[in-house]
Motif scaffolding. Structure first.
Motif, PDB file in Angstrom:
ATOM      1  N   ALA A 113      39.025  39.736  31.265  1.00  0.00           N
ATOM      2  CA  ALA A 113      39.090  39.925  32.724  1.00  0.00           C
ATOM      3  C   ALA A 113      39.135  41.403  33.092  1.00  0.00           C
ATOM      4  N   GLY A 114      39.534  42.234  32.145  1.00  0.00           N
ATOM      5  CA  GLY A 114      39.602  43.669  32.429  1.00  0.00           C
ATOM      6  C   GLY A 114      40.645  43.987  33.492  1.00  0.00           C
ATOM      7  N   ALA A 115      40.340  44.992  34.332  1.00  0.00           N
ATOM      8  CA  ALA A 115      41.255  45.340  35.426  1.00  0.00           C
ATOM      9  C   ALA A 115      41.362  44.143  36.367  1.00  0.00           C
ATOM     10  N   HIS A 116      42.570  43.860  36.839  1.00  0.00           N
ATOM     11  CA  HIS A 116      42.786  42.657  37.648  1.00  0.00           C
ATOM     12  C   HIS A 116      43.818  42.913  38.747  1.00  0.00           C
ATOM     13  N   ALA A 117      43.999  41.929  39.595  1.00  0.00           N
ATOM     14  CA  ALA A 117      44.846  42.082  40.780  1.00  0.00           C
ATOM     15  C   ALA A 117      46.335  42.131  40.470  1.00  0.00           C
ATOM     16  N   GLY A 118      46.705  41.890  39.209  1.00  0.00           N
ATOM     17  CA  GLY A 118      48.121  41.913  38.848  1.00  0.00           C
ATOM     18  C   GLY A 118      48.504  43.108  38.003  1.00  0.00           C
ATOM     19  N   MET A 119      47.720  44.159  38.066  1.00  0.00           N
ATOM     20  CA  MET A 119      47.980  45.331  37.228  1.00  0.00           C
ATOM     21  C   MET A 119      49.322  45.983  37.511  1.00  0.00           C
ATOM     22  N   GLN A 120      49.878  45.737  38.699  1.00  0.00           N
ATOM     23  CA  GLN A 120      51.163  46.366  39.040  1.00  0.00           C
ATOM     24  C   GLN A 120      52.353  45.643  38.416  1.00  0.00           C
ATOM     25  N   GLY A 121      52.124  44.454  37.860  1.00  0.00           N
ATOM     26  CA  GLY A 121      53.212  43.779  37.172  1.00  0.00           C
ATOM     27  C   GLY A 121      53.404  42.336  37.591  1.00  0.00           C
ATOM     28  N   SER A 122      54.373  41.689  36.960  1.00  0.00           N
ATOM     29  CA  SER A 122      54.673  40.279  37.218  1.00  0.00           C
ATOM     30  C   SER A 122      55.253  40.080  38.608  1.00  0.00           C
ATOM     31  N   PHE A 123      55.015  38.903  39.158  1.00  0.00           N
ATOM     32  CA  PHE A 123      55.640  38.542  40.425  1.00  0.00           C
ATOM     33  C   PHE A 123      55.607  37.030  40.585  1.00  0.00           C
ATOM     34  N   THR A 124      56.437  36.526  41.464  1.00  0.00           N
ATOM     35  CA  THR A 124      56.515  35.090  41.725  1.00  0.00           C
ATOM     36  C   THR A 124      56.520  34.843  43.225  1.00  0.00           C
ATOM     37  N   LEU A 125      55.766  33.836  43.639  1.00  0.00           N
ATOM     38  CA  LEU A 125      55.727  33.414  45.041  1.00  0.00           C
ATOM     39  C   LEU A 125      56.428  32.073  45.167  1.00  0.00           C
ATOM     40  N   PHE A 126      57.429  32.012  46.039  1.00  0.00           N
ATOM     41  CA  PHE A 126      58.114  30.757  46.324  1.00  0.00           C
ATOM     42  C   PHE A 126      57.677  30.274  47.698  1.00  0.00           C
ATOM     43  N   ARG A 127      57.269  29.024  47.773  1.00  0.00           N
ATOM     44  CA  ARG A 127      56.903  28.430  49.064  1.00  0.00           C
ATOM     45  C   ARG A 127      57.801  27.224  49.319  1.00  0.00           C
ATOM     46  N   PHE A 128      58.132  27.016  50.592  1.00  0.00           N
ATOM     47  CA  PHE A 128      59.106  26.001  50.975  1.00  0.00           C
ATOM     48  C   PHE A 128      58.537  25.092  52.054  1.00  0.00           C
ATOM     49  N   ALA A 129      59.169  23.938  52.228  1.00  0.00           N
ATOM     50  CA  ALA A 129      58.684  22.966  53.204  1.00  0.00           C
ATOM     51  C   ALA A 129      58.800  23.483  54.629  1.00  0.00           C
ATOM     52  N   SER A 130      59.885  24.198  54.948  1.00  0.00           N
ATOM     53  CA  SER A 130      60.101  24.620  56.336  1.00  0.00           C
ATOM     54  C   SER A 130      60.703  26.011  56.456  1.00  0.00           C
ATOM     55  N   SER A 131      60.461  26.863  55.469  1.00  0.00           N
ATOM     56  CA  SER A 131      60.962  28.242  55.501  1.00  0.00           C
ATOM     57  C   SER A 131      59.842  29.190  55.103  1.00  0.00           C
ATOM     58  N   PRO A 132      59.934  30.455  55.510  1.00  0.00           N
ATOM     59  CA  PRO A 132      58.903  31.430  55.126  1.00  0.00           C
ATOM     60  C   PRO A 132      58.834  31.604  53.613  1.00  0.00           C
ATOM     61  N   ALA A 133      57.662  31.920  53.120  1.00  0.00           N
ATOM     62  CA  ALA A 133      57.478  32.168  51.689  1.00  0.00           C
ATOM     63  C   ALA A 133      58.210  33.444  51.281  1.00  0.00           C
ATOM     64  N   ILE A 134      58.578  33.518  50.015  1.00  0.00           N
ATOM     65  CA  ILE A 134      59.299  34.671  49.485  1.00  0.00           C
ATOM     66  C   ILE A 134      58.602  35.160  48.217  1.00  0.00           C
ATOM     67  N   VAL A 135      58.467  36.470  48.105  1.00  0.00           N
ATOM     68  CA  VAL A 135      57.929  37.094  46.895  1.00  0.00           C
ATOM     69  C   VAL A 135      59.097  37.656  46.098  1.00  0.00           C
ATOM     70  N   TYR A 136      59.064  37.439  44.792  1.00  0.00           N
ATOM     71  CA  TYR A 136      60.134  37.955  43.941  1.00  0.00           C
ATOM     72  C   TYR A 136      59.545  38.803  42.821  1.00  0.00           C
ATOM     73  N   THR A 137      60.093  39.997  42.655  1.00  0.00           N
ATOM     74  CA  THR A 137      59.777  40.860  41.522  1.00  0.00           C
ATOM     75  C   THR A 137      61.095  41.304  40.919  1.00  0.00           C
ATOM     76  N   GLU A 138      61.051  41.803  39.700  1.00  0.00           N
ATOM     77  CA  GLU A 138      62.293  42.268  39.098  1.00  0.00           C
ATOM     78  C   GLU A 138      62.056  43.460  38.202  1.00  0.00           C
ATOM     79  N   GLY A 139      63.157  44.197  37.985  1.00  0.00           N
ATOM     80  CA  GLY A 139      63.126  45.341  37.095  1.00  0.00           C
ATOM     81  C   GLY A 139      64.211  45.173  36.055  1.00  0.00           C
TER      82      GLY A 139
END
Length: 282
Positions: free
Chosen positions: A199-225
């Protein structure tokens, strides 16, 4: 040694668990040894749990519920106990995992904790810190119980091909970990895609991340160090990471091809090796 009578059930979920275990055991007229015999654990372990010196496991909790007729009390409590033992900065993430309807994660360097085997988790957690390793491993694995719910979240993991080749815990541990990933091949709620080296250079080059989606709440992005987590509901960040995730999924191998790659790496890199005489090599 802490005396059981000194326990404050309001001090922590672990203390409350121990207090309730002793209360129900005594109400049933059982000694610690007798309860241990019934649930197939030692009386000493029962005592350590009652004095909040040892973490209960989900298995112990299920057996205690059956032995004491507590209608699932300890099975419910153990989830709170395990969550309370997570690092403070990660407890919110575990709560997000439990509430989410969809969990989309991109991992660059390791299998996500929700899909780790005990051996792999132990190897990851044991780097530079062997203290309380068994308890910390049990706490991490307890998070995986969300996948057993009646209506579990849809878990989608895009993982870099490098994770398959990074030998964590030795060949046997890696073989078991990759086999565990393959066990979900036909489970619609758990999906694993491999982002190949090609795949070469890709959209996740900045590192790992997680997207949480909920039934009735705004989505949340999580990263960690190192020793810190960063959840955010900032709409711009969520939009950016959602777009990145779409591109990562598009660049990754299909589910079928991903499974084939995992299987090939498992067999070729971590399979049983034999010498020229056909004998198995350790």
């Amino acid at each position: 040694m802490t005396h059981i009578n000194a326990l404050d059930p309001g001090a922590s979920p672990l203390d409350y668990y121990g207090y309730e275990l002793r209360r129900h055991r005594e109400a049933a007229g059982l000694t610690q040894r007798q309860l241990g015999d019934i649930v197939n654990y030692t009386g000493s372990l029962v005592g350590q749990i009652e004095t909040a010196r040892k973490l209960p496991t989900p298995e112990f909790s299920e057996r205690a519920d059956a032995a004491l007729g507590t209608d699932g009390l300890f099975s419910r409590l153990v989830e709170l106990v395990m969550r309370s033992q997570l690092p403070a900065w990660f407890q919110q993430v575990a709560e997000l995992e439990g509430r989410a309807t969809h969990i989309n994660t991109f991992q660059t360097h390791a299998v996500h904790g929700l899909l780790q085997t005990p051996e792999y988790a132990r190897a990851v957690l044991g780097v530079l810190d062997g203290a309380d390793l068994e308890d910390r491993t049990a706490v991490r694995l307890a998070r995986q119980r969300i996948l057993e719910k009646d209506e579990p979240a849809v878990l989608w993991m895009v993982v870099s091909e490098s994770v398959l080749h990074q030998e964590v815990g030795g060949r046997e541990t890696m073989r078991g970990q990759l086999a565990h990933l393959l066990a979900f091949e036909h489970v619609p709620m758990v999906n694993v895609q491999i982002l190949p080296f090609a795949a070469g250079a890709h959209a996740g080059m900045q590192g790992s991340f997680t997207l949480f989606r909920f039934a009735s709440s705004p989505a949340i992005v999580y990263t960690e160090g190192y020793g810190s987590g960063h959840p955010t509901a900032n709409p711009d960040t969520v939009k950016d990471c959602s777009l990145r995730y779409d591109h990562l999924q598009a660049a990754a191998l299909s589910l079928r091809d991903s499974a084939e790659l995992i299987r090939r790496v498992m067999e070729e890199r971590y399979g049983e090796q034999r010498d020229t005489g056909g004998h198995s090599m350790a």
